[in-house]
Design an enzyme around this catalytic site. Sequence first.
Site, PDB file in Angstrom:
ATOM      1  N   SER A   1     -27.324  24.657 -26.617  1.00  0.00           N
ATOM      2  CA  SER A   1     -26.394  24.820 -25.950  1.00  0.00           C
ATOM      3  C   SER A   1     -25.066  24.101 -26.424  1.00  0.00           C
ATOM      4  O   SER A   1     -23.924  24.464 -26.629  1.00  0.00           O
ATOM      5  CB  SER A   1     -26.340  24.688 -24.425  1.00  0.00           C
ATOM      6  OG  SER A   1     -26.805  23.546 -24.269  1.00  0.00           O
ATOM      7  N   SER A   2     -25.270  22.863 -26.810  1.00  0.00           N
ATOM      8  CA  SER A   2     -24.169  21.825 -27.157  1.00  0.00           C
ATOM      9  C   SER A   2     -23.526  22.513 -28.661  1.00  0.00           C
ATOM     10  O   SER A   2     -22.319  22.407 -28.758  1.00  0.00           O
ATOM     11  CB  SER A   2     -24.730  20.605 -27.546  1.00  0.00           C
ATOM     12  OG  SER A   2     -25.587  20.361 -28.056  1.00  0.00           O
TER      13      SER A   2
ATOM     14  N   ASP B   1     -28.250  22.733 -36.014  1.00  0.00           N
ATOM     15  CA  ASP B   1     -27.954  23.494 -34.917  1.00  0.00           C
ATOM     16  C   ASP B   1     -26.656  24.193 -35.154  1.00  0.00           C
ATOM     17  O   ASP B   1     -26.572  25.447 -34.744  1.00  0.00           O
ATOM     18  CB  ASP B   1     -27.778  22.846 -33.586  1.00  0.00           C
ATOM     19  CG  ASP B   1     -29.250  21.982 -33.167  1.00  0.00           C
ATOM     20  OD1 ASP B   1     -30.204  21.973 -33.871  1.00  0.00           O
ATOM     21  OD2 ASP B   1     -29.328  21.771 -31.891  1.00  0.00           O
TER      22      ASP B   1
HETATM   23  O1  PMV Z   1     -31.735  19.173 -28.483  1.00  0.00           O
HETATM   24  P1  PMV Z   1     -30.982  19.987 -29.457  1.00  0.00           P
HETATM   25  O2  PMV Z   1     -31.820  21.450 -29.231  1.00  0.00           O
HETATM   26  O3  PMV Z   1     -29.779  20.076 -29.454  1.00  0.00           O
HETATM   27  O4  PMV Z   1     -31.786  19.937 -30.792  1.00  0.00           O
HETATM   28  C1  PMV Z   1     -31.412  18.726 -31.659  1.00  0.00           C
HETATM   29  C2  PMV Z   1     -32.391  18.860 -33.012  1.00  0.00           C
HETATM   30  C3  PMV Z   1     -32.343  17.255 -33.588  1.00  0.00           C
HETATM   31  O5  PMV Z   1     -33.219  17.576 -35.050  1.00  0.00           O
HETATM   32  C4  PMV Z   1     -33.327  16.546 -32.681  1.00  0.00           C
HETATM   33  C5  PMV Z   1     -31.199  16.567 -33.631  1.00  0.00           C
HETATM   34  C6  PMV Z   1     -30.138  17.227 -34.693  1.00  0.00           C
HETATM   35  O6  PMV Z   1     -28.954  16.943 -34.590  1.00  0.00           O
HETATM   36  O7  PMV Z   1     -30.874  17.938 -35.772  1.00  0.00           O
END
Ligand code: PMV
Length: 323
Positions: A90-91, A135
């Site tokens: 979502s972020s 992401d």
């Molecule tokens: O928590 P989410 O869905 O934003 O996923 C983070 C993914 C990580 O690998 C833990 C952090 C990143 O920025 O890649």
Amino acid sequence: MPLDAKASAPGKVILFGEHAVVYGEPSLSLAVDQRTSVSGAAVGDQVTVNGRALNPRWHRYILQAVERHWDGPLRLQVESGVPSSSGMGSSAALSVATCAVLLRLRSEGPVEPARIAEASFDAERDAQGGASPNDTTVSTAGGGVLLAPVAHADLDVLWRIERDELAWVAHRVDVPALPLVVAFTGRKGNTARMVAKVRRFVERNAFGRDVIAEIGGLVAGAVDALADGDLAEVGRLMDRNHVLLHTLGVATPELTRLVEVAGKAAGTYGAKLTGAGGGGSIVVLTEEPAEAAKALSDAGAETFEVHASPRGVTVEADGRPDP
Ligand code: PMV
């Protein structure tokens, strides 16, 4: 310049490589059909979000984007269709859509996706105190995306992002229509806290670095197995990835319990936590999505059948879509 701009960006599921990708290891993710949209116009006398003044506590990601890419009054409207803190990005969807709007408001014509991906990565990294471009890249590009430290000879390269001596090359991966179920624990995960926790482990402990490397090593096998349509192998690799994430300390007992429940449901190939962990969600690869969803909701999770979406960020200016 346009008077107003609107952008919509998808959430994602990480199939392989979360956390390890922060250290430059490969990752493989899919954009999904849940989306966040942001519209913006340079009106009013301050920066507002859904009618309220921009607040660093509530609007961390938007604040980073605004500080980097905007000067002056701004009215933003945000509609999020990506469940918040659930591991579905979502972020990132919010950062991508916000940066796309701000860059478009300052531009005579369409903005290159690579520019949006880079701007939103910087915003997310600053808001989170450490991040990979995973992401924000997937949310910008849509579809299946492999991030890897060097270009893969057999795949199309989308763009390359470099920061602090690390490089991530984003590749397009054609992912078959995978039957996926996401199950949310109901407990929100805190990405910044989990990234910091893994950083402490990795910096103090050579074993932590071995775990990160082993997670990265799973990704090449997963790309090959997907290309061969070998879902049993993809599922086996997901199970292994979950064990390694557990070793890193980001799988809560609840997440691991849900992975076990999914593993016992008929038709499941494999399951793992997805996203930062510490709460949030698991993702299940299954031949029988309804079976997995039933078992997981009986176990107390909120479940979503998730469909991969080829559509990345879309932008319109003054009501007209950019090509
Ligand atoms: O928590 P989410 O869905 O934003 O996923 C983070 C993914 C990580 O690998 C833990 C952090 C990143 O920025 O890649």
